[in-house]
Design an enzyme around this catalytic site. Structure first.
Site, PDB file in Angstrom:
ATOM      1  N   GLY A 167     -79.063  16.218 -51.014  1.00 32.21           N
ATOM      2  CA  GLY A 167     -78.356  16.694 -49.929  1.00 32.21           C
ATOM      3  C   GLY A 167     -77.331  17.518 -50.221  1.00 32.21           C
ATOM      4  CB  ALA A 168     -76.477  19.558 -53.291  1.00 32.62           C
TER       5      ALA A 168
ATOM      6  N   GLY B 246     -76.090  20.178 -47.501  1.00 30.13           N
ATOM      7  CA  GLY B 246     -75.655  19.897 -46.241  1.00 30.13           C
ATOM      8  C   GLY B 246     -74.134  19.776 -46.199  1.00 30.13           C
TER       9      GLY B 246
ATOM     10  CB  THR C  54     -71.228  15.007 -46.948  1.00 28.27           C
ATOM     11  OG1 THR C  54     -71.058  14.726 -45.431  1.00 28.27           O
ATOM     12  CG2 THR C  54     -70.797  14.278 -47.732  1.00 28.27           C
ATOM     13  N   GLY C  55     -72.576  17.274 -48.581  1.00 30.62           N
ATOM     14  CA  GLY C  55     -73.053  17.750 -50.137  1.00 30.62           C
ATOM     15  C   GLY C  55     -72.570  19.039 -50.431  1.00 30.62           C
TER      16      GLY C  55
ATOM     17  CE  LYS D 121     -74.282   6.522 -42.264  1.00 31.79           C
ATOM     18  NZ  LYS D 121     -73.056   7.261 -42.146  1.00 31.79           N
TER      19      LYS D 121
HETATM   20  N1  LIG Z   1     -67.013  11.190 -41.297  1.00 35.97           N
HETATM   21  C1  LIG Z   1     -67.611  12.258 -40.430  1.00 35.97           C
HETATM   22  O1  LIG Z   1     -66.757  12.337 -39.507  1.00 35.97           O
HETATM   23  C2  LIG Z   1     -68.974  12.687 -40.531  1.00 35.97           C
HETATM   24  C3  LIG Z   1     -69.547  13.617 -39.705  1.00 35.97           C
HETATM   25  C4  LIG Z   1     -70.836  14.221 -39.694  1.00 35.97           C
HETATM   26  C5  LIG Z   1     -71.442  13.445 -40.843  1.00 35.97           C
HETATM   27  N2  LIG Z   1     -71.107  12.298 -41.383  1.00 35.97           N
HETATM   28  C6  LIG Z   1     -71.768  11.425 -42.183  1.00 35.97           C
HETATM   29  O2  LIG Z   1     -72.211  12.473 -43.693  1.00 35.97           O
HETATM   30  C7  LIG Z   1     -73.672  11.921 -43.991  1.00 35.97           C
HETATM   31  C8  LIG Z   1     -74.350  13.276 -44.334  1.00 35.97           C
HETATM   32  O3  LIG Z   1     -74.492  14.196 -43.198  1.00 35.97           O
HETATM   33  P1  LIG Z   1     -74.133  15.563 -43.149  1.00 35.97           P
HETATM   34  O4  LIG Z   1     -74.033  16.144 -41.524  1.00 35.97           O
HETATM   35  O5  LIG Z   1     -73.234  15.843 -44.097  1.00 35.97           O
HETATM   36  O6  LIG Z   1     -75.689  16.136 -43.556  1.00 35.97           O
HETATM   37  P2  LIG Z   1     -76.365  17.826 -43.246  1.00 35.97           P
HETATM   38  O7  LIG Z   1     -75.119  18.720 -43.102  1.00 35.97           O
HETATM   39  O8  LIG Z   1     -77.205  17.607 -41.958  1.00 35.97           O
HETATM   40  O9  LIG Z   1     -76.980  17.766 -44.484  1.00 35.97           O
HETATM   41  C9  LIG Z   1     -78.258  17.006 -44.680  1.00 35.97           C
HETATM   42  C10 LIG Z   1     -78.835  17.437 -46.130  1.00 35.97           C
HETATM   43  O10 LIG Z   1     -80.084  16.467 -46.452  1.00 35.97           O
HETATM   44  C11 LIG Z   1     -80.989  17.264 -46.679  1.00 35.97           C
HETATM   45  N3  LIG Z   1     -82.484  16.578 -46.268  1.00 35.97           N
HETATM   46  C12 LIG Z   1     -82.751  16.616 -45.206  1.00 35.97           C
HETATM   47  N4  LIG Z   1     -83.793  15.823 -45.269  1.00 35.97           N
HETATM   48  C13 LIG Z   1     -84.292  15.814 -46.420  1.00 35.97           C
HETATM   49  C14 LIG Z   1     -85.434  15.402 -47.254  1.00 35.97           C
HETATM   50  N5  LIG Z   1     -86.520  14.743 -46.536  1.00 35.97           N
HETATM   51  N6  LIG Z   1     -85.384  15.236 -48.590  1.00 35.97           N
HETATM   52  C15 LIG Z   1     -84.317  15.798 -49.290  1.00 35.97           C
HETATM   53  N7  LIG Z   1     -83.349  16.381 -48.562  1.00 35.97           N
HETATM   54  C16 LIG Z   1     -83.116  16.320 -47.337  1.00 35.97           C
HETATM   55  C17 LIG Z   1     -80.750  18.685 -46.083  1.00 35.97           C
HETATM   56  O11 LIG Z   1     -81.415  19.718 -47.086  1.00 35.97           O
HETATM   57  P3  LIG Z   1     -81.985  21.103 -46.786  1.00 35.97           P
HETATM   58  O12 LIG Z   1     -81.945  21.105 -45.049  1.00 35.97           O
HETATM   59  O13 LIG Z   1     -81.381  22.041 -47.223  1.00 35.97           O
HETATM   60  O14 LIG Z   1     -83.422  20.768 -47.161  1.00 35.97           O
HETATM   61  C18 LIG Z   1     -79.226  18.502 -46.187  1.00 35.97           C
HETATM   62  O15 LIG Z   1     -78.956  19.317 -47.667  1.00 35.97           O
HETATM   63  C19 LIG Z   1     -74.140  11.137 -43.029  1.00 35.97           C
HETATM   64  O16 LIG Z   1     -74.272   9.826 -43.589  1.00 35.97           O
HETATM   65  C20 LIG Z   1     -73.384  10.996 -41.725  1.00 35.97           C
HETATM   66  O17 LIG Z   1     -73.131  10.073 -40.980  1.00 35.97           O
HETATM   67  C21 LIG Z   1     -69.926  11.770 -41.185  1.00 35.97           C
END
Ligand SMILES: NC(=O)c1ccc[n+]([C@@H]2O[C@H](COP(=O)([O-])OP(=O)(O)OC[C@H]3O[C@@H](n4cnc5c(N)ncnc54)[C@H](OP(=O)(O)O)[C@@H]3O)[C@@H](O)[C@H]2O)c1
Length: 319
Positions: free
Chosen positions: A7-8, A10, A12-13, A123
């Site tokens: 998920g790098a 994304g 967070t990534g 989670k």
């Molecule tokens: N603290 C806060 O305020 C806050 C806010 C938002 C999110 N979060 C949390 O942060 C965490 C991550 O969320 P995010 O929003 O950072 O994620 P994101 O930006 O939506 O990114 C998701 C990542 O997962 C990858 N992915 C999706 N499906 C996949 C699959 N089947 N196989 C491999 N990779 C896959 C995507 O890769 P590709 O699309 O490049 O393939 C992308 O790198 C979650 O736990 C969320 O609850 C927290």
């Protein structure tokens, strides 16, 4: 230290990759991406930054996954909720490959494991699986992102930088909640995964603790604009949760908009009314506090982020 990130690309990534690349400790980073994403621009950027990018399907043959992750010290998952379940085969492969630390995807606000937030329950189910197979782990929660905290200004001048402007103040707006600039997540992660004290523990890695009234006052002071204080009562939030649950029951299993509506209402209730997302609550729930672990840690202040919003240099999340 050899680190694998799933998920790098994304939000967070990307923060985690930047944090590891900029850390004093040396990290050899491999990003695992789905094969369909291997050529997207974000993976190209990772390669340009010196990250090895490998395309493997998490739900594909276990051997492929084990081959890629063998020799890794730490495996970090920052998948979006649609892909959370793929952490089960990932954990199995990590166990088989002898990974020394698995960081499952949490990276959000603090709350009790069950009964408050359905997203958190997903989670926690993954964490329970990790414990069931005795895979060494670290849970990292980061509070609520600064980037999701401010409301719109009446002038509209920060609209283009806000992906999800705050719609109002929960309860009476005086509940303390921990906040972090999403860019700082990686800096905290770099220290946490290099620290034996955090193994098989949960860490609360946040930067500042503010009430929503304080957030509004900071924005008013720095922008010189007057905000409307739109209060969303506890009862209104409870009603929102109940309506969202009903809608979800009628929706199809793939309807992530219906899920997201419930998660949003539950988040607001948890951090804005119940006060779950606060350091003392985290300590009660068994978290280590990043302020105790690394008293020298630096972070981007909330005021700095607001100033960036106002001068137009703040990056819009998910852009
Ligand atoms: N603290 C806060 O305020 C806050 C806010 C938002 C999110 N979060 C949390 O942060 C965490 C991550 O969320 P995010 O929003 O950072 O994620 P994101 O930006 O939506 O990114 C998701 C990542 O997962 C990858 N992915 C999706 N499906 C996949 C699959 N089947 N196989 C491999 N990779 C896959 C995507 O890769 P590709 O699309 O490049 O393939 C992308 O790198 C979650 O736990 C969320 O609850 C927290």
């Amino acid at each position: 230290m050899k680190v694998i990130i799933v998920g790098a690309t994304g939000e967070t990534g990307q923060s985690i990759v930047n944090g590891l690349l900029g850390a004093p400790a040396e990290f050899d980073i491999t990003a695992i991406t789905r094969k369909s994403s291997i050529n997207n621009s974000k993976n190209q950027k990772l390669r340009d930054d010196g990250v090895k990018v490998v395309g493997v399907d998490l739900d594909g043959p276990q051997e492929d996954l084990v081959n890629v992750i063998s020799g890794a010290d730490t495996l970090i998952s920052c998948l979006n909720p649609q892909a959370f379940q793929s952490q089960v085969p990932l954990a199995d492969a990590a166990k088989k490959a002898g990974v020394k630390r698995f960081v499952p995807c949490f990276f959000a606000t603090v709350a009790p494991p069950k009964g408050v937030m359905s997203l958190r329950e997903q989670k926690e189910d993954i964490l329970n699986y990790i414990k069931k197979i005795y895979l060494p782990y670290t849970v990292i929660d980061v509070g609520w992102w600064y980037q999701l905290t401010p409301p719109r200004l009446p002038s509209g001048r920060i609209d283009s930088s806000l992906v999800a402007p705050c719609q109002g103040l929960y309860g009476d707006g005086t509940t303390l909640s921990a906040l972090t600039d999403s860019r700082d997540i990686g800096r905290y992660v770099a220290r946490i995964i290099d620290d034996p004290r955090t193994l098989n523990n949960m860490v609360f890695a946040y930067s500042e603790t503010l009430t929503q009234i304080q957030v509004y006052q900071t924005l008013e002071r720095l922008s010189q604009e007057k905000l409307e204080y739109n209060y969303i009562t506890k009862e209104a939030l409870e009603n929102r949760i109940s309506l969202a649950r009903d809608a979800l029951n009628r929706a199809s299993a793939e309807d992530y908009r219906a899920r997201a509506a419930l998660w949003n209402a539950e988040y607001g209730y948890s951090w804005g009314v119940r006060g779950d997302n606060a350091p003392e609550r985290a300590r009660f729930l068994g978290y280590l506090d990043v302020k105790d672990l690394y008293p020298d840690a630096e972070w981007i202040s909330f005021e700095t982020y607001i100033s960036e919003l106002l001068d137009g240099t703040a990056r819009r999340a998910y852009s």
